[in-house]
Write a protein that holds these residues in place. Structure first.
Motif, PDB file in Angstrom:
ATOM      1  N   LYS A  65      -7.464 103.962 121.054  1.00  0.00           N
ATOM      2  CA  LYS A  65      -6.107 103.519 120.705  1.00  0.00           C
ATOM      3  C   LYS A  65      -5.967 103.353 119.194  1.00  0.00           C
ATOM      4  CE  LYS A  65      -2.640  99.903 121.534  1.00  0.00           C
ATOM      5  NZ  LYS A  65      -1.913 100.349 120.386  1.00  0.00           N
ATOM      6  N   PHE A  66      -6.944 102.706 118.571  1.00  0.00           N
ATOM      7  CA  PHE A  66      -6.895 102.509 117.120  1.00  0.00           C
ATOM      8  C   PHE A  66      -6.809 103.857 116.399  1.00  0.00           C
ATOM      9  CE2 PHE A  66      -9.404  98.213 117.055  1.00  0.00           C
ATOM     10  CZ  PHE A  66      -8.321  97.570 117.634  1.00  0.00           C
ATOM     11  N   LEU A  67      -7.654 104.805 116.801  1.00  0.00           N
ATOM     12  CA  LEU A  67      -7.650 106.119 116.150  1.00  0.00           C
ATOM     13  C   LEU A  67      -6.325 106.848 116.372  1.00  0.00           C
ATOM     14  CD1 LEU A  67     -11.285 107.253 116.988  1.00  0.00           C
ATOM     15  CD2 LEU A  67     -10.380 106.762 114.703  1.00  0.00           C
ATOM     16  N   LYS A  68      -5.832 106.789 117.600  1.00  0.00           N
ATOM     17  CA  LYS A  68      -4.560 107.470 117.893  1.00  0.00           C
ATOM     18  C   LYS A  68      -3.415 106.833 117.118  1.00  0.00           C
ATOM     19  CE  LYS A  68      -1.755 109.276 121.586  1.00  0.00           C
ATOM     20  NZ  LYS A  68      -1.458 109.321 122.998  1.00  0.00           N
ATOM     21  N   ASP A  69      -3.379 105.498 117.096  1.00  0.00           N
ATOM     22  CA  ASP A  69      -2.319 104.803 116.368  1.00  0.00           C
ATOM     23  C   ASP A  69      -2.383 105.090 114.868  1.00  0.00           C
ATOM     24  OD1 ASP A  69      -1.481 103.760 118.779  1.00  0.00           O
ATOM     25  OD2 ASP A  69      -2.198 101.721 118.380  1.00  0.00           O
ATOM     26  N   LEU A  70      -3.583 105.044 114.294  1.00  0.00           N
ATOM     27  CA  LEU A  70      -3.731 105.343 112.867  1.00  0.00           C
ATOM     28  C   LEU A  70      -3.427 106.810 112.577  1.00  0.00           C
ATOM     29  CD1 LEU A  70      -6.932 103.275 112.037  1.00  0.00           C
ATOM     30  CD2 LEU A  70      -4.596 102.810 111.247  1.00  0.00           C
ATOM     31  N   GLY A  71      -3.611 107.672 113.567  1.00  0.00           N
ATOM     32  CA  GLY A  71      -3.271 109.084 113.412  1.00  0.00           C
ATOM     33  C   GLY A  71      -1.797 109.319 113.137  1.00  0.00           C
ATOM     34  N   GLU A  72      -0.955 108.354 113.478  1.00  0.00           N
ATOM     35  CA  GLU A  72       0.479 108.462 113.192  1.00  0.00           C
ATOM     36  C   GLU A  72       0.750 108.545 111.696  1.00  0.00           C
ATOM     37  OE1 GLU A  72       2.955 105.521 115.090  1.00  0.00           O
ATOM     38  OE2 GLU A  72       1.680 105.514 116.869  1.00  0.00           O
ATOM     39  N   GLY A  84       1.253  95.685 115.027  1.00  0.00           N
ATOM     40  CA  GLY A  84      -0.183  95.635 115.320  1.00  0.00           C
ATOM     41  C   GLY A  84      -0.955  96.723 114.582  1.00  0.00           C
ATOM     42  N   THR A  85      -0.397  97.933 114.571  1.00  0.00           N
ATOM     43  CA  THR A  85      -1.055  99.044 113.881  1.00  0.00           C
ATOM     44  C   THR A  85      -0.995  98.835 112.372  1.00  0.00           C
ATOM     45  OG1 THR A  85      -0.408 100.511 115.695  1.00  0.00           O
ATOM     46  CG2 THR A  85      -1.149 101.560 113.659  1.00  0.00           C
ATOM     47  N   LEU A  86       0.096  98.277 111.882  1.00  0.00           N
ATOM     48  CA  LEU A  86       0.210  97.991 110.449  1.00  0.00           C
ATOM     49  C   LEU A  86      -0.836  96.962 110.019  1.00  0.00           C
ATOM     50  CD1 LEU A  86       1.694  98.446 107.792  1.00  0.00           C
ATOM     51  CD2 LEU A  86       3.317  96.677 108.484  1.00  0.00           C
ATOM     52  N   GLU A  87      -1.060  95.945 110.844  1.00  0.00           N
ATOM     53  CA  GLU A  87      -2.088  94.946 110.537  1.00  0.00           C
ATOM     54  C   GLU A  87      -3.478  95.593 110.542  1.00  0.00           C
ATOM     55  OE1 GLU A  87      -3.969  90.826 112.319  1.00  0.00           O
ATOM     56  OE2 GLU A  87      -1.946  91.396 112.928  1.00  0.00           O
ATOM     57  N   LEU A  88      -3.759  96.422 111.554  1.00  0.00           N
ATOM     58  CA  LEU A  88      -5.030  97.140 111.620  1.00  0.00           C
ATOM     59  C   LEU A  88      -5.201  98.025 110.391  1.00  0.00           C
ATOM     60  CD1 LEU A  88      -7.593  98.179 113.125  1.00  0.00           C
ATOM     61  CD2 LEU A  88      -6.077  99.898 114.160  1.00  0.00           C
ATOM     62  N   TYR A  89      -4.168  98.759 110.036  1.00  0.00           N
ATOM     63  CA  TYR A  89      -4.208  99.635 108.859  1.00  0.00           C
ATOM     64  C   TYR A  89      -4.543  98.832 107.601  1.00  0.00           C
ATOM     65  CZ  TYR A  89      -2.459 102.383 104.933  1.00  0.00           C
ATOM     66  OH  TYR A  89      -2.341 103.023 103.720  1.00  0.00           O
ATOM     67  N   GLY A  90      -3.900  97.682 107.424  1.00  0.00           N
ATOM     68  CA  GLY A  90      -4.173  96.834 106.259  1.00  0.00           C
ATOM     69  C   GLY A  90      -5.629  96.387 106.224  1.00  0.00           C
TER      70      GLY A  90
END
Length: 144
Positions: A65-72, A84-90
């Motif tokens: 999920k993390f990889l797919k979301d960051l793939g955006e 959630g993805t923005l927080e992970l990205y940060g």
């Protein structure tokens, strides 16, 4: 590559699976070059161990999920990601800067790396090594 050995120790429900999943993604994104190009198959060199089958499955799902979301990030700006993805990205960006300052990856490069790694894992799922300590020890024992 960073050669630091990290141990996460904490009580149940405190976020270990999240941290381990994030760490896996960080290592995969910061993978070393192979023949001058980044190696999207580097995930094959990462071993993640946990105690239970349920935790191992949860980690696999989170990593994907993390990889797919960051793939955006290949096609959208970071601020357009869900919260959630923005927080992970940060968190990923900060940890990449701390541990791999020479990389200096753009958001689109992080997106490309995440997408390629996600795609490789999905197509070669049997080489995605997230397992229990018990199954790892058994596999090592069988090899001897």
């Amino acid at each position: 590559m960073s050669q630091k050995f990290k141990v996460y120790k904490s009580s149940a429900g405190s976020g270990k699976t999240y941290q381990l999943s994030k760490r896996y993604v960080l290592l995969a994104l910061a993978s070393p070059a192979s023949g001058g190009d980044r190696n999207p198959d580097y995930y094959r060199h990462i071993l993640a161990l946990t105690f239970t089958k349920a935790a191992a499955e949860e980690m696999k799902l989170r990593i994907l999920k993390f990889l797919k979301d960051l793939g955006e990030l290949r096609s959208v700006k970071p601020e357009d990601l869900d919260s959630g993805t923005l927080e992970l990205y940060g968190q990923i960006v900060n940890e990449l800067k701390d541990e791999y300052p020479e990389l200096n990856l753009s958001s689109s490069e992080i997106g490309n790396r995440a997408y390629l790694t996600w795609k490789r894992i999905v197509h070669h799922y049997s080489e995605f090594s997230v397992q229990t300590i018990d199954s790892f020890v058994n596999a090592v024992s069988r090899s001897f």
